[in-house]
Each structure stands twice: as C-alpha cells, then as structure tokens.
Design a protein around this motif. Sequence first.
Motif, PDB file in Angstrom:
ATOM      1  N   ARG A 179       0.329   2.448  11.204  1.00 15.26           N
ATOM      2  CA  ARG A 179       1.528   2.867   9.584  1.00 15.26           C
ATOM      3  C   ARG A 179       1.929   4.479  10.193  1.00 15.26           C
ATOM      4  O   ARG A 179       1.014   4.560  11.013  1.00 15.26           O
ATOM      5  N   VAL A 184       2.200 -22.766  -1.940  1.00 17.93           N
ATOM      6  CA  VAL A 184       1.016 -21.830  -2.342  1.00 17.93           C
ATOM      7  C   VAL A 184       0.759 -21.797  -0.619  1.00 17.93           C
ATOM      8  O   VAL A 184       0.900 -21.581   0.180  1.00 17.93           O
ATOM      9  N   LEU A 185       0.905 -20.213  -0.082  1.00 13.19           N
ATOM     10  CA  LEU A 185       0.950 -19.138   0.990  1.00 13.19           C
ATOM     11  C   LEU A 185      -0.541 -19.252   0.694  1.00 13.19           C
ATOM     12  O   LEU A 185      -1.761 -18.821   0.074  1.00 13.19           O
ATOM     13  N   LYS A 186      -1.559 -20.284   1.680  1.00  8.58           N
ATOM     14  CA  LYS A 186      -3.125 -20.043   1.812  1.00  8.58           C
ATOM     15  C   LYS A 186      -3.610 -19.083   1.947  1.00  8.58           C
ATOM     16  O   LYS A 186      -5.144 -18.644   2.729  1.00  8.58           O
ATOM     17  N   TYR A 187      -2.978 -18.099   3.123  1.00 11.00           N
ATOM     18  CA  TYR A 187      -3.243 -16.926   4.043  1.00 11.00           C
ATOM     19  C   TYR A 187      -2.634 -16.230   3.277  1.00 11.00           C
ATOM     20  O   TYR A 187      -1.462 -15.448   2.574  1.00 11.00           O
ATOM     21  N   LYS A 188      -3.895 -14.390   3.942  1.00 12.76           N
ATOM     22  CA  LYS A 188      -2.959 -13.444   3.512  1.00 12.76           C
ATOM     23  C   LYS A 188      -2.984 -12.507   4.661  1.00 12.76           C
ATOM     24  O   LYS A 188      -3.892 -12.388   5.361  1.00 12.76           O
ATOM     25  N   PHE A 189      -1.933 -11.733   4.825  1.00 14.74           N
ATOM     26  CA  PHE A 189      -1.555 -11.429   5.548  1.00 14.74           C
ATOM     27  C   PHE A 189      -2.710  -9.591   5.419  1.00 14.74           C
ATOM     28  O   PHE A 189      -2.405  -9.192   3.981  1.00 14.74           O
ATOM     29  N   GLN A 190      -2.964  -9.204   6.472  1.00 14.34           N
ATOM     30  CA  GLN A 190      -3.600  -7.786   6.582  1.00 14.34           C
ATOM     31  C   GLN A 190      -2.300  -7.282   7.603  1.00 14.34           C
ATOM     32  O   GLN A 190      -2.610  -7.215   8.753  1.00 14.34           O
ATOM     33  N   PRO A 191      -1.423  -6.357   7.011  1.00 14.60           N
ATOM     34  CA  PRO A 191      -1.086  -4.950   7.854  1.00 14.60           C
ATOM     35  C   PRO A 191      -2.181  -4.580   9.028  1.00 14.60           C
ATOM     36  O   PRO A 191      -3.238  -4.018   9.231  1.00 14.60           O
ATOM     37  N   ASP A 192      -1.161  -4.311  10.139  1.00 13.22           N
ATOM     38  CA  ASP A 192      -1.976  -3.912  11.223  1.00 13.22           C
ATOM     39  C   ASP A 192      -2.185  -2.142  10.269  1.00 13.22           C
ATOM     40  O   ASP A 192      -0.923  -1.165  11.201  1.00 13.22           O
ATOM     41  N   ASP A 238       6.329   8.729   5.415  1.00 12.40           N
ATOM     42  CA  ASP A 238       7.193   7.659   5.198  1.00 12.40           C
ATOM     43  C   ASP A 238       8.308   7.382   4.489  1.00 12.40           C
ATOM     44  O   ASP A 238       8.383   8.148   3.385  1.00 12.40           O
ATOM     45  N   SER A 239       9.304   7.760   4.949  1.00 15.07           N
ATOM     46  CA  SER A 239      10.790   7.923   4.894  1.00 15.07           C
ATOM     47  C   SER A 239      11.400   7.154   3.637  1.00 15.07           C
ATOM     48  O   SER A 239      12.164   6.647   4.201  1.00 15.07           O
ATOM     49  N   GLU A 240      11.405   7.805   2.769  1.00 10.44           N
ATOM     50  CA  GLU A 240      12.212   7.456   1.503  1.00 10.44           C
ATOM     51  C   GLU A 240      13.353   6.968   1.488  1.00 10.44           C
ATOM     52  O   GLU A 240      13.980   8.570   1.900  1.00 10.44           O
TER      53      GLU A 240
END
Lengths: 155, 202
Positions: A149, A137-145, A153-155
């Motif tokens: 952004r 299990v990953l014990k950390y949560k990544f917080q995007p910068d 958002d080009s889809e």
Amino acid sequence: MGKMKGLKIVLVVLAVVFVLVVVKLSYKNGFKQDAANAVDAVVNNNFMIPVNELENTENQFFVVDLNESGSSQFKNSLKIPFEELLDESTLQKLKNTENKILLVSADISMSAKAWVILNQLDFKNVFILSNEENPEVLKYKFQPDTKARLESDSE
Amino acid sequence: MNARIKITVLLIGLGILLAFMPNPSTKTFKLKPDDLLEKSISDEMYFSVDQVARFVNTEDSTIQLIDLRSADEFIECNIPGAVNIPFDDLLNPNWSVYFSQKDMRIVFYGNGDQNANVAWTIATGLGTENCYVMKGGLNEWFKTVMLTNFEGEKITPRENALFENRYKARDIFTQINSLPDSLKTKYFDAKRLQREKLDGGC
C-alpha cells in the motif's frame, strides 16, 4: 416503349432484391430464439434449480441425464449422452414431454451448454440441476498485501 | 412523370421488402446446432488455470480475459489483464470491439463454471470465433494458483516449472489487486485504452 423499358428495369431490380431477401430469410439453421432470452433467464435465475429444492418436486420433471457413464441418481431419468442431444429421437422425446425438462450432469459446464442450445432451439421450461445453492459464489476472500500500500492515495 | 412513377414503384417495393425484413435488433445464433454441439463437446474450448497463469505471466497479447462478474466483484479482485463485461451486459454492442478481433483468443471466466459456459455458448453461437473458458473459474484460480504450496522433499523439474508459474502469477495477482481502488481504476483504464489503440481507436 422507352417508358415501359424504364419501368421494367425498376421491376427487375425489385425482383432481384426480393429474391435475395427470400433466400436469406428461408435459410434457417434451427435456432429461433433471441440470444437475449438466454441471458435474461440466467440473470433472473429462471434456468437453474439447486438440488436442495428438488426434494419432493422430482416428479414434476422430465430428467435428462447427460453423463456418458455411471448410473443416474434419479430413478426415472432418461440417459442421453451430451453428444446425442440433437438426435432426432432425442428431440422428439423432449418435445413430447409435458413436464419441465431437467438437465443433469456431473459437470455443470455440460448442463449449461446443453441448456443454451435447447433454449435457443425454442424449448421452453428447461432447467439445469446444480449441486450448490449458487454455483457462481466466490468461495475465497482475497487478502490484499498491505505492505504494497502507498502512503498517500492519489485521488 | 415517368421518373415519378418509377421512383414511386421503387419506393413502394422497397417499403414492402423492409416491412418483411427480420428485426435487426434480435440476435439469433448463426452457427448450425450440430456445429455448436460439436464445439461444445470438445475439451479444446477450455484453458486450465495454469495455462491462464502463464498467459498472465508472459502478458500474452493474443489473449483477452473477460471477467463476467459484477463491477463490484471485479474491483475487489480480478485476474490482471481481464476486462469486466458483466454477464447481464454481454450482448451490449459496445463490447463488440472485444469480440470482433479474429487474432485474439477470448477467455471467459466467472466465479464458477456456469456463467462462463453459458457466455461461451452464446458468443460461439452468435459467430464469435476463438472463444474459450477458464475451467473452474476464479474459485479454481484461488484453489490452485493462490493457495498453491509445494509439500515434499524433492521436486522434479516439471513440478518446479509448475510452481514457479503459479507463484509468479500469484505475485502479480496480489500486487495488482492490492492497489488502492483509484490506482486500480487507472490501471484498468490504461489497459482499456491500450486495447482500443491496438484496434485503431482514438
């Protein structure tokens, strides 16, 4: 005479191919299992036992302590340093036990490697002890910068 | 007639041989048990997160990171340059392009140590050379690289180099993983195509 000669050539070719196949099949390095068996066991979690599930069931296991030094936390464990795992005496002890085999070490990396080797040597009912419920299990949560952004958002 | 007899004998003989051949779809270890154990004992199979951070910073082309987690976990965050091969798909022949390059060092990682070490043992047992494990997995990466913070009055040159390495890797990790999912996907596809081109693919 010519007919027999042709047939002899065919038989010689078959004999050579047969010998090559027998030589290849007779080379056995000890590993018998399909590697997919190991992958399936890990995916289905049929190989790891969390320490909190071990209470009251310890007697069902033949505990193998892979640590080189220090005393084992289990009373009736057998201390086998990892590098001695494939000694004839070790393998004989593992074959002779009727209980499930539980591999214990301070570092789960060592237990995991030992488990794969024993699994591929066709040892059944081998497990590793984990100090955590789920060691993957990953014990950390990544917080995007958010400053990075883009506006659109080009889809 | 003679030719027919010869061909018949040849075909029957080959048929019998094929019937006794081992199933090619099964994958059994090629390495001897003692050799695999010797490699397993050695610490040389491990890279620290600092070493992997350096590989990321320098875009070391001799390194291929293999992320063994699920696709969802991978898309949420991953170490830049990594390819996602979920553990349950490890033996899929489609991934053989990554395991057949003798000049590449393959570095497995998961969230912890368990799956990476199992994958390493399987890959090495099957004959893949130059396999390694990032010690501690992504948990160690976060703890050591992402949350690194120097506290002290004076810094030695060695410490300075260490922290510079971590800070740079942290920045790269944050930038790439902060991209919107669509751009991330394009980035991963571009990396994969780059890899396939180096292999001589279309």
